[in-house]
Enzyme design. Sequence first.
Site, PDB file in Angstrom:
ATOM      1  N   CYS A 138     -16.291   1.797  -0.115  1.00  0.00           N
ATOM      2  CA  CYS A 138     -15.029   0.872   0.302  1.00  0.00           C
ATOM      3  C   CYS A 138     -15.026   1.133   1.904  1.00  0.00           C
ATOM      4  O   CYS A 138     -14.060   0.233   2.457  1.00  0.00           O
ATOM      5  CB  CYS A 138     -14.001   1.293  -0.542  1.00  0.00           C
ATOM      6  SG  CYS A 138     -13.289   2.947  -0.017  1.00  0.00           S
ATOM      7  N   ARG A 162     -13.587  -8.528   0.812  1.00  0.00           N
ATOM      8  CA  ARG A 162     -12.052  -8.226   0.508  1.00  0.00           C
ATOM      9  C   ARG A 162     -11.150  -9.734   0.704  1.00  0.00           C
ATOM     10  O   ARG A 162     -10.443 -10.070   0.135  1.00  0.00           O
ATOM     11  CB  ARG A 162     -11.713  -7.345   1.350  1.00  0.00           C
ATOM     12  CG  ARG A 162     -12.130  -5.852   1.115  1.00  0.00           C
ATOM     13  CD  ARG A 162     -11.435  -5.198  -0.131  1.00  0.00           C
ATOM     14  NE  ARG A 162      -9.992  -5.307  -0.036  1.00  0.00           N
ATOM     15  CZ  ARG A 162      -9.209  -4.376   0.514  1.00  0.00           C
ATOM     16  NH1 ARG A 162     -10.015  -3.229   0.880  1.00  0.00           N
ATOM     17  NH2 ARG A 162      -8.208  -4.270   0.501  1.00  0.00           N
ATOM     18  N   GLN A 217      -9.932  -3.731  -3.954  1.00  0.00           N
ATOM     19  CA  GLN A 217     -11.276  -3.315  -3.295  1.00  0.00           C
ATOM     20  C   GLN A 217     -12.375  -3.439  -4.684  1.00  0.00           C
ATOM     21  O   GLN A 217     -13.428  -3.927  -4.290  1.00  0.00           O
ATOM     22  CB  GLN A 217     -11.270  -1.904  -3.325  1.00  0.00           C
ATOM     23  CG  GLN A 217     -12.386  -1.069  -2.779  1.00  0.00           C
ATOM     24  CD  GLN A 217     -12.994  -1.616  -1.463  1.00  0.00           C
ATOM     25  OE1 GLN A 217     -12.433  -1.734  -0.649  1.00  0.00           O
ATOM     26  NE2 GLN A 217     -14.137  -2.221  -1.340  1.00  0.00           N
ATOM     27  N   ARG A 224       0.858  -1.218   0.039  1.00  0.00           N
ATOM     28  CA  ARG A 224       0.098   0.047   0.042  1.00  0.00           C
ATOM     29  C   ARG A 224       0.923   1.210   0.110  1.00  0.00           C
ATOM     30  O   ARG A 224       1.805   1.400   0.998  1.00  0.00           O
ATOM     31  CB  ARG A 224      -0.895   0.086   1.307  1.00  0.00           C
ATOM     32  CG  ARG A 224      -1.691   1.311   1.356  1.00  0.00           C
ATOM     33  CD  ARG A 224      -2.622   1.261   2.420  1.00  0.00           C
ATOM     34  NE  ARG A 224      -4.011   0.510   1.888  1.00  0.00           N
ATOM     35  CZ  ARG A 224      -5.127   0.518   2.185  1.00  0.00           C
ATOM     36  NH1 ARG A 224      -5.388   1.439   3.473  1.00  0.00           N
ATOM     37  NH2 ARG A 224      -6.189  -0.059   1.765  1.00  0.00           N
ATOM     38  N   ASP A 275     -17.182   7.341  -1.729  1.00  0.00           N
ATOM     39  CA  ASP A 275     -15.832   7.188  -0.930  1.00  0.00           C
ATOM     40  C   ASP A 275     -15.533   8.527  -0.246  1.00  0.00           C
ATOM     41  O   ASP A 275     -16.133   9.662  -0.716  1.00  0.00           O
ATOM     42  CB  ASP A 275     -14.558   6.670  -1.936  1.00  0.00           C
ATOM     43  CG  ASP A 275     -13.398   6.340  -1.438  1.00  0.00           C
ATOM     44  OD1 ASP A 275     -13.418   6.175   0.107  1.00  0.00           O
ATOM     45  OD2 ASP A 275     -12.358   6.397  -1.829  1.00  0.00           O
ATOM     46  N   HIS A 326      -6.969   0.954  -6.846  1.00  0.00           N
ATOM     47  CA  HIS A 326      -7.426  -0.085  -5.599  1.00  0.00           C
ATOM     48  C   HIS A 326      -7.983  -1.411  -6.218  1.00  0.00           C
ATOM     49  O   HIS A 326      -9.190  -1.495  -5.814  1.00  0.00           O
ATOM     50  CB  HIS A 326      -8.273   0.878  -4.628  1.00  0.00           C
ATOM     51  CG  HIS A 326      -8.149   0.343  -3.269  1.00  0.00           C
ATOM     52  ND1 HIS A 326      -7.616  -1.012  -2.719  1.00  0.00           N
ATOM     53  CD2 HIS A 326      -8.916   0.586  -2.140  1.00  0.00           C
ATOM     54  CE1 HIS A 326      -7.901  -1.391  -1.716  1.00  0.00           C
ATOM     55  NE2 HIS A 326      -8.543  -0.433  -0.980  1.00  0.00           N
TER      56      HIS A 326
HETATM   57  N1   CP Z   1     -11.299  -0.088   1.848  1.00  0.00           N
HETATM   58  C1   CP Z   1     -10.008  -0.293   2.344  1.00  0.00           C
HETATM   59  O1   CP Z   1      -8.914  -0.576   1.708  1.00  0.00           O
HETATM   60  O2   CP Z   1     -10.053  -0.375   3.671  1.00  0.00           O
HETATM   61  P1   CP Z   1      -8.553   0.019   4.745  1.00  0.00           P
HETATM   62  O3   CP Z   1      -7.843   1.202   4.425  1.00  0.00           O
HETATM   63  O4   CP Z   1      -9.152  -0.200   6.039  1.00  0.00           O
HETATM   64  O5   CP Z   1      -7.534  -0.927   4.337  1.00  0.00           O
HETATM   65  N1  NVA Z   2      -9.558   6.666  -1.342  1.00  0.00           N
HETATM   66  C1  NVA Z   2      -9.393   6.386  -0.367  1.00  0.00           C
HETATM   67  C2  NVA Z   2      -9.679   4.736  -0.059  1.00  0.00           C
HETATM   68  C3  NVA Z   2      -9.482   4.355   1.343  1.00  0.00           C
HETATM   69  C4  NVA Z   2      -9.514   2.877   1.469  1.00  0.00           C
HETATM   70  C5  NVA Z   2      -8.019   6.820   0.135  1.00  0.00           C
HETATM   71  O1  NVA Z   2      -7.073   6.381  -0.686  1.00  0.00           O
HETATM   72  O2  NVA Z   2      -7.624   7.223   1.124  1.00  0.00           O
END
Ligand code: CP
Ligand code: NVA
Length: 310
Positions: free
Chosen positions: A268, A296, A136, A106, A228, A133
């Site tokens: 998400c 997930r 997701q 990530r 989101d 993502h």
């Molecule tokens: N939706 C998602 O990726 O959640 P987290 O940021 O908690 O991993």
């Molecule tokens: N768009 C959001 C998604 C979090 C899971 C971010 O990048 O923070």
Amino acid sequence: MSLRGRSFISLHEYDTEELHTILRLASRLKDDLRMGKREPLLNGRTLGMIFQKSSTRTRVSFEAGMTQLGGHALFLSSQDLQLNRGETVADTARVLGRYVDAIMARTYAHADVEQLAQHSGVPVINGLSDLLHPCQAMADLLTIQEKKGRLAGIQLAYVGDSNNVTHSLMQAGARMGMHVRVGSPAGFGPDAEVLSRARRMAARSGATIELDEDPVAAVRDADVVYADTWASMGQEAEREARIEALSPYQVNEALLRHASDDVIFMHCLPAHRGEEVTADVIDGPRSAVIDEAENRLHVQKAILALLLAA
Ligand code: CP
Ligand code: NVA
């Protein structure tokens, strides 16, 4: 068809049949787990998980998933790695590739995930970058399939800030023959390159990807309305300005009245009640967000099992 040894960075790299293969295995693993059956498909394997950003779902679902498959997952905060003291992504990748069987990352820069894949010699899974993502979006596809019985022809409206989640949903919809409408104000639309590639993919599957600045037009007759956060990780300093610009795009009861009668609401998570969605919608009967979060786990287990197949 074999997905063995491949990375999972962008849904562009997977064709429709390959995505269906992942979804089929995810459903099977989900059923198995419900019946108390855990298949040790990844016995003795290790997943290294690099996190430059916070996470609840991604971290825990990958870790639990590896345990359920008989393997092990290592949480590696970038704060604690030598990355934090200037070691390069490429060297980190080369070294980790000698210890672990796969890497989940990530990151902020999307290029970091790509570099990990380029240098590690093991499959790399994108657990969210500033651009995409994909895990997701796979959980979202599984959820829509379960709730609506199909993917092709489904009308999905995404409203708010076009971000990593939006981009992967556009790609997923394009592959699966869905009709994706993105309702964002000027300046908050999707990345131009992601959009044009998604439209090229859509042309082949019968999907459509449309943009509409009017949130009411965007959600009209939609089977799925998706929201989101308005300030993604890394955009904290812009939070107030974003709330102001995006307020007309809040998903609330009034907006949902323009969608299909049996619309479901997806997000998400994490969510900000009173901002991108009201509490009555996200906590109400049409909300699919917790099933979506559960999925997930199942799709990621399928991805891991296929990429790391013996
Ligand atoms: N939706 C998602 O990726 O959640 P987290 O940021 O908690 O991993
Ligand atoms: N768009 C959001 C998604 C979090 C899971 C971010 O990048 O923070």
